[in-house]
Structures are given as C-alpha cells and as structure tokens.
Design an enzyme around this catalytic site. Structure first.
Site, PDB file in Angstrom:
ATOM      1  N   GLY A 115       0.806  -1.206   0.000  1.00 13.64           N
ATOM      2  CA  GLY A 115       0.000   0.000   0.000  1.00 13.64           C
ATOM      3  C   GLY A 115       0.842   1.260   0.000  1.00 13.64           C
ATOM      4  N   SER A 116       0.256   2.356  -0.470  1.00 15.29           N
ATOM      5  CA  SER A 116       0.931   3.656  -0.433  1.00 15.29           C
ATOM      6  C   SER A 116       0.737   4.319   0.933  1.00 15.29           C
ATOM      7  CB  SER A 116       0.383   4.565  -1.534  1.00 15.29           C
ATOM      8  OG  SER A 116       0.767   4.091  -2.805  1.00 15.29           O
ATOM      9  N   GLY A 117       1.480   5.396   1.140  1.00 12.19           N
ATOM     10  CA  GLY A 117       1.370   6.142   2.387  1.00 12.19           C
ATOM     11  C   GLY A 117       2.480   5.862   3.366  1.00 12.19           C
ATOM     12  N   HIS A 118       3.487   5.101   2.929  1.00 13.12           N
ATOM     13  CA  HIS A 118       4.575   4.707   3.822  1.00 13.12           C
ATOM     14  C   HIS A 118       5.946   5.176   3.333  1.00 13.12           C
ATOM     15  CE1 HIS A 118       1.690   2.071   5.774  1.00 13.12           C
ATOM     16  NE2 HIS A 118       1.500   1.372   4.680  1.00 13.12           N
ATOM     17  N   HIS A 129      -0.218   0.870  10.054  1.00 10.42           N
ATOM     18  CA  HIS A 129      -1.547   1.289   9.601  1.00 10.42           C
ATOM     19  C   HIS A 129      -2.407   1.655  10.794  1.00 10.42           C
ATOM     20  CE1 HIS A 129       0.021  -1.780   6.776  1.00 10.42           C
ATOM     21  NE2 HIS A 129      -0.245  -0.825   5.904  1.00 10.42           N
ATOM     22  N   ASP A 157      -1.219  -8.518   0.582  1.00  7.17           N
ATOM     23  CA  ASP A 157       0.011  -8.593  -0.203  1.00  7.17           C
ATOM     24  C   ASP A 157       0.438 -10.049  -0.408  1.00  7.17           C
ATOM     25  OD1 ASP A 157       0.247  -5.762  -0.358  1.00  7.17           O
ATOM     26  OD2 ASP A 157       1.117  -5.705   1.639  1.00  7.17           O
TER      27      ASP A 157
END
Lengths: 332, 332
Positions: free
Chosen positions: B55-58, B220, B111
């Site tokens: 996922g994005s945001g990391h 998260h 994932d």
C-alpha cells in the site's frame, strides 16, 4: 505535547549526544564547546572554512549541513534561539584551515549580531572572515526591502554551492562570491498547516484552525502574508511558485534548481504532489528544472506544511550542485 | 484534514507523477501499468530481480527502495491497500533479467495473497520465483507465532542486503537465502503518539488522546500491546529496545545494525534522542552497533511516533549493508 523527549531543558544536548554517537565518522564536537559541531576530518589545511549556525529545531538546518563539500562547522543554539557569539567564535577557530572563514547563515537578528561579534574577534585573532546572509523568504518583505527577508530552506543551495567551492580549493573571496551569487539567485516561500510546539513551552507557537492555512509562514511560525481556508495543493503551489517566479523574474530559457521542502509533519507523498504542479507551472513558463530536491531540508519541529525554493542556475552553480557532498543528512 | 492534496482519489497517481517527474534518471513506470515502478536502468541481464510492493502512504516504503543495490521493481497500491496480483505480475515481468525474481515484502494478508497469485502466473511464464516475507514487528504476535507478525521498518535491512547480493551477481537461491537471513535476524517495535488520516477518509484511523502513547502500534494504526500515559523518551526507548533485545536474545559480543525510524510527524531531533538511549541500552548489554540509521525509512502518513529496528549482523550482512546503493530516498 506528543513528543519523544526527556527533560525539555536537555532537548538540544541529548539530540547532540545521539548525533555524535551515530556519526563519529562524520561529525565531532569541538573540545572547547560541545555546542560547536565540526567535520570529523578537520583540520583541512588550505581550504576555506564555512561556519553556519542558528537555533535548533530545524534539522537538517543547520548542523545537518556540516560535512564534506558542505559547511565546516556549526554553532548550535537552543530551540529557535541564536547560539552565542562565543560559540560562533569557537566554530570559527575550529573551521579555520589557514585560508579564512566564511559565515553563511540565515537572516535573523540574533544570529547576525552574534556572527558580527564573532567575526570582529576572529579578525583580531588574525583569521580573515567574510559573511553572506541568506534572505530568501519572499513573503517576509517586499523586493525593495529584500535584505529584511528571513533565511529559510533556500539556505541549502548556498551551502551546497559554497561548500563545493571551498572543497575544490577556491579562495575566501571566491567562496564568498559564490555564496552571494547563490543567495541572490534563490527565493523561497512556505505554507503552514499546523504550528510547532517548543519543548520548553509545551503549547503551539501560534493558533491555526483545522481547515486553515497560512501562506508565507516563517520557520519559527512568523506570520505570513495570507491566512484563509486550506486550498487544494495545486492552488497552494501556484501561490508559492507564482510569488517566487515573479520575484525572481523567471522566464523562458531560465534553468533552475527546485527544492520542495517539508516543514516537519507533512508526508513526502504530499511533497511530490507539490513538486508535480511546481513542474507544470515552470514548464508553462519555459523554465527548465535541472536539479530537483524533495524532502525535509529545513524544518520547524513538527509543523505541518511545506516550502518551495528556487535557485536560478548558471553554469558554475549547476556544476557546484553536482559536486560530491556528504553529511549525515545529505549525500550527493 | 491538514493535507497538501488535490482530489483524494488522485493522491497516489499524483504522487507518482511528481516522483517520475523528479527522478527520471532513477525510476520509470512500466509501460503496461503506471502503478508499477522500476529501476530506470532496466533491464539488468543476468541479475536476480527483486520485486516488492504494498500500500501507499509509507514512503520511502515501498517504492522508495527501488534503485541500484536495492529492489528492482515495486507494485504500488492505494493508500494502505495491497496492489493487485496483476500489478505484482507486471512488476515480476519487468524485474526479470533472466535470473529469476525474489519477492521481498512485508507480512500483510492482501500482499501475501496477491504475490502468491503473481508468483504462480510468473512460474507459468517460465520465470523462476522465490518469496521472503518480512515479519519483524515483535508487538504483533508472541515468538511462538512469529510468522504472524507484521512487516514494518525492518524491511529496510532485508532490501539493503538482498539488493546488494543481487547487484554483485548472486543466484536466485543465494539472494533469497540472504533476504531470509536478514529477515530472521531483524526485529522491530514502534510507538504511536498520534494517528494518520487517510486522504479518502478524512478522519484519524484511531483515537489517541493528547498525553497518551500506544506501544507496539502498526504502521496502519493496528493496535499495540500497551496504551497509557506518554512516558519520557528514555522509558519509551527501554520498552522498545527491551522487547527487541529479549526476542532477538541479544547478548555480549553481538554486532547489530540499528534503525531509529520516524513514523511521519516526529522531528529528527527526537529520533536522535531515541537513538542516544538505544545506544546506552545496547552498550549496557555488551552489544556493538556498527550500522546506525536514523530518519524516516517507513512511515504512516503523518503519524507521530517512532520505531526501532535491530538486525543482528554476521560478516556477510555487514558487508552487504556497506555496499553501494542509490534510490531517490536512500544512498549509500
């Protein structure tokens, strides 16, 4: 106050402890004053020394730019407070490799006063000095009072270029000239979305409501030029880049370096969204971006927000940006 | 929501636009899918490809570790959401230089599912694959269920070591073995001081009062192992490093790499204060820190907090950490 700290009064010294434990290969403290950090490979005989410094809470500014191809020494103040003239003097002595010392720092009253006192004392000790004060924040004063502007993230460009010049063996006058050229070719402007909290104070340095933004804010929370509802990133970017481009009189054929800088709490994802539209705007003006930098280069503790800095390039500045550099916070 | 964004639904794609505009010398998108980023110098015939993603945001996780001496390709999901199996497959095809592909990523259900599907399809296409799933978060499950642990910032160590092994020409089995060795030698634990806000949601992913902390939080916002009053940095550091040292059974004579990672909004000054006491604790145990890393290596948007990751070193892992690497987010 959501901070990972111990005694607020020990914030700066414990940060320095950690830094010196982590990077003994790159940095050391002056034996005379632990608030003076120098390159671990000093002395560098025959090379111009570059001394910077200022208040803490802005990492990587200031001490994060002590390194190869960057600054030689930094005087470390308390959070958002100038170091003493004695600390700037000690940094000067440490940085002097026999070729003189350039003071290169941002335009804040306390720093200017203390550097000038240190410079007088250094000259008395036989160390030739020059000073270049960076005043890149276009929001801080109109063009006719450009010397009154604050120094913000654009300082990075002056460090990089002057540091590379010193490293290649330029004379004191040459390094000072390059630093001055870089400073004069650089403009910055920022937007704040939340305030920083000083460890010893425990409350925000200013109040900003959720859903609001402050355009032109300084890195200590100094008031900007516009406060209003938070706009989309592209509109905010147009405000910042528009003001910079006008002040720098950017036009077709210009080559620039661009720094999109995070002020502390803003994710890098958002910085890339700002960079995206910065490029759209500059492309539209016929301006070529040759050196993009995106990340945290000059922060204000945990302030949310970003700034854009643009330096107009000539062949020499572009070459100096490309030269190797290494500190714990920046590598090229 | 104090974010510099435009349409929340366009957050990831606009971030990718900015990234590709900024770093065309280092990164390019797959022609088949812009959500697949690859090294700009592909193909690299004869070298094992390393595919990651999530996922994005990391940032810098995951795509920030696509580069020389690091990963070969990354599949880019929406914020905090897995990429599709088709995107992992496309990354696999792009990364394949004829020597096979290692999947190296963090342990999250979506994932794992999508990588396994991609691996099956890749094998059908004649691309040999291996998978190493990093499960470094000691707070996520007890040692007897270590395979259930989440993957967090310790992933960096596996990227660095496996990437260097691929770069020097190791075979697929050798690169997979090194990634597995690095993963098994690594433990992490974090503390959250505030929650992240997803762009499309607009409110915090969990509630944490001012003056509270959550020990063992996931990237998260997954619940941790202890919520209580915020403690001094040294006490927090003891909780994190103590749990890691016990789980890794660190003792006199061990050599380690240490990563003090900022989760997004925590200033680097505070990370160095955490590193300071991490060193005190490890020194007290007779453990030698040879490779310190301090900064933002795996974030959770604008979450305040930090994590500590420790990898026990052997001679090969230490050498691989020292090897050159270059991405827009990490240079060695």
């Amino acid at each position: 106050m959501q901070k990972l700290i111990n005694d607020p009064e020990r914030f700066v010294d414990e940060m320095l402890d950690g830094l010196l434990l982590a990077h003994p290969d790159l940095l050391k403290a002056s034996p005379a004053d632990r608030r003076v950090l120098v390159r671990a490979d000093l002395p560098t005989p025959g090379r111009v020394g570059i001394v910077t410094g200022g208040g803490s809470g802005h990492l990587p500014v200031f001490l994060g730019y002590v390194g190869t191809g960057l600054c030689t020494a930094a005087a470390v103040g308390n959070v958002f407070s100038s170091p003493s003239s004695a600390q700037f003097l000690e940094a000067t002595r440490a940085a002097n490799g026999g070729a003189g010392v350039l003071y290169l720092y941002g335009n804040y009253g306390g720093d200017v006063l203390n550097v000038d006192l240190a410079a007088d004392a250094a000259e008395d000790e036989g160390i030739p000095t020059r000073s270049v004060v960076v005043s890149d924040d276009v929001a801080a004063a109109p063009p006719e009072r450009a010397d009154d502007r604050r120094g913000v993230a654009g300082l990075f460009f002056a460090y990089k270029c002057a540091g590379a010049a010193a490293e290649r063996g330029d004379s004191l006058d040459e390094v000072a000239k390059i630093a001055g050229t870089a400073a004069e070719a650089t403009r910055s402007m920022g937007v704040g979305l939340s305030a920083a909290i000083l460890p010893t104070v425990g409350r925000p340095t200013f109040e900003l409501q959720s859903g609001e933004m402050e355009i032109g804010i300084g890195i200590h929370g100094e008031p900007g030029v516009h406060r209003g509802p938070l706009e989309p990133a592209d509109a905010v970017t147009e405000r910042l880049v528009g003001a910079i481009a006008e002040d720098l009189q950017l036009g077709t054929g210009d080559r620039v370096a661009v720094l999109v800088n995070g002020l502390g709490a803003t994710p890098r994802e958002e910085l890339y969204i700002v960079y995206r539209h910065t490029r759209h705007i500059l492309d539209g003006l016929g301006v070529t971006v040759e050196h993009p930098y995106i990340g945290e280069y000059a922060t204000s503790l945990e302030m949310a927000g970003a700034s854009v800095s643009i330096m107009r390039l000539d062949a020499d500045l572009a070459e100096l940006l490309d030269a190797p550099a290494r500190s714990p916070f920046f590598q090229r």
